[in-house]
Design an enzyme around this catalytic site. Structure first.
Site, PDB file in Angstrom:
ATOM      1  N   LYS A  50       0.512  -1.351   0.197  1.00 33.78           N
ATOM      2  CA  LYS A  50       0.118   0.285  -0.084  1.00 33.78           C
ATOM      3  C   LYS A  50       0.780   1.040   0.109  1.00 33.78           C
ATOM      4  CE  LYS A  50      -4.123  -2.797   2.197  1.00 33.78           C
ATOM      5  NZ  LYS A  50      -5.048  -2.338   3.478  1.00 33.78           N
ATOM      6  N   SER A  96      -0.673   0.552   5.903  1.00 28.24           N
ATOM      7  CA  SER A  96      -0.488   0.231   7.171  1.00 28.24           C
ATOM      8  C   SER A  96      -1.879  -1.111   6.633  1.00 28.24           C
ATOM      9  CB  SER A  96      -1.215   0.979   8.534  1.00 28.24           C
ATOM     10  OG  SER A  96      -1.568  -0.008   9.744  1.00 28.24           O
ATOM     11  N   ASP A  97      -1.586  -2.167   7.204  1.00 24.24           N
ATOM     12  CA  ASP A  97      -3.029  -3.290   7.510  1.00 24.24           C
ATOM     13  C   ASP A  97      -2.741  -3.834   8.602  1.00 24.24           C
ATOM     14  OD1 ASP A  97      -4.060  -4.713   4.888  1.00 24.24           O
ATOM     15  OD2 ASP A  97      -3.720  -6.284   5.894  1.00 24.24           O
ATOM     16  N   GLN A  98      -4.589  -4.970   8.856  1.00 29.68           N
ATOM     17  CA  GLN A  98      -4.233  -5.600   9.788  1.00 29.68           C
ATOM     18  C   GLN A  98      -4.757  -6.747   9.782  1.00 29.68           C
ATOM     19  OE1 GLN A  98      -8.160  -5.217  12.716  1.00 29.68           O
ATOM     20  NE2 GLN A  98      -5.743  -3.869  14.133  1.00 29.68           N
TER      21      GLN A  98
END
Length: 202
Positions: free
Chosen positions: A62, A78-80
């Protein structure tokens, strides 16, 4: 006659590579001017990929996708991914999927893998970190799950648990060294990487 001091270099523009309103609210706490832009990245899981590896890959992808369009800017990605015994659980998208996720997580510990990346192409800067959060769920009955889902509608949250809202009532405990990580952007790590990239904080 005294010479004038050299002009101070302007810090690079800061871009959040995310369309998430939760991440925008968190980043605003640092008091830095920033814009945001959707990264348009394929979030499909690759064969054999662990939840932590998936979150880390997507956070970096991203940031890189937005940095490719703004090479002089400093871009945050950011990623979760919710990690249930090694199985990735993403955003449910629908009421039924959210119900199934919460039934499976009832009475269990889930690790929310929150990954962060900061990229600036012009400076050759690229760093990433992972902020895992261990979340212990209470034993939930179907009536509790249904009331929660109808009240909160957390269909855009990994694992269906919106801890900053009513989802906190589903939990027994949260274990983390970066308390904002569970909401989606680990601010302690974000501040550290932005300082490493040359920004002045606070």
């Amino acid at each position: 006659m005294l010479a004038s001091p050299p002009p101070r270099a302007q810090p690079p523009a800061l871009i959040l590579g995310s369309s998430s309103p939760y991440r925008r609210e968190l980043l605003a706490r640092l008091g830095l001017p920033f814009t945001w832009e959707a990264p348009e990245v394929d979030e499909s899981t690759r064969a054999g990929e662990t939840p932590a590896a998936l979150a880390a890959r997507l956070a970096l992808a991203k940031a890189q996708a937005v940095a490719a369009r703004h090479p002089d800017a400093l871009v945050i990605g950011s990623d979760q991914v919710a990690d249930l015994a090694g199985e990735p659980l993403g955003k449910p998208g629908t009421h039924e999927r959210a119900r199934l996720q919460l039934r499976r997580m009832s009475g269990r510990t889930v690790v929310f893998q929150t990954a962060l990346a900061v990229v600036c192409q012009a400076r050759g800067f690229e760093q990433a970190e992972l902020a895992p959060v261990r979340v212990c769920f209470r034993t939930l009955n179907d009536a509790e799950i249904e009331r929660y889902l109808l009240a909160e509608r957390p269909y855009d949250c990994a694992g269906s648990a919106r801890s900053e809202g009513l989802g906190i009532a589903l939990l027994e405990a949260i274990h983390s060294d970066d308390p904002t990580a569970l909401v989606g952007l680990p601010l302690i790590r974000t501040a550290r990487l932005l300082r490493a990239a040359g920004l002045v904080l606070p």
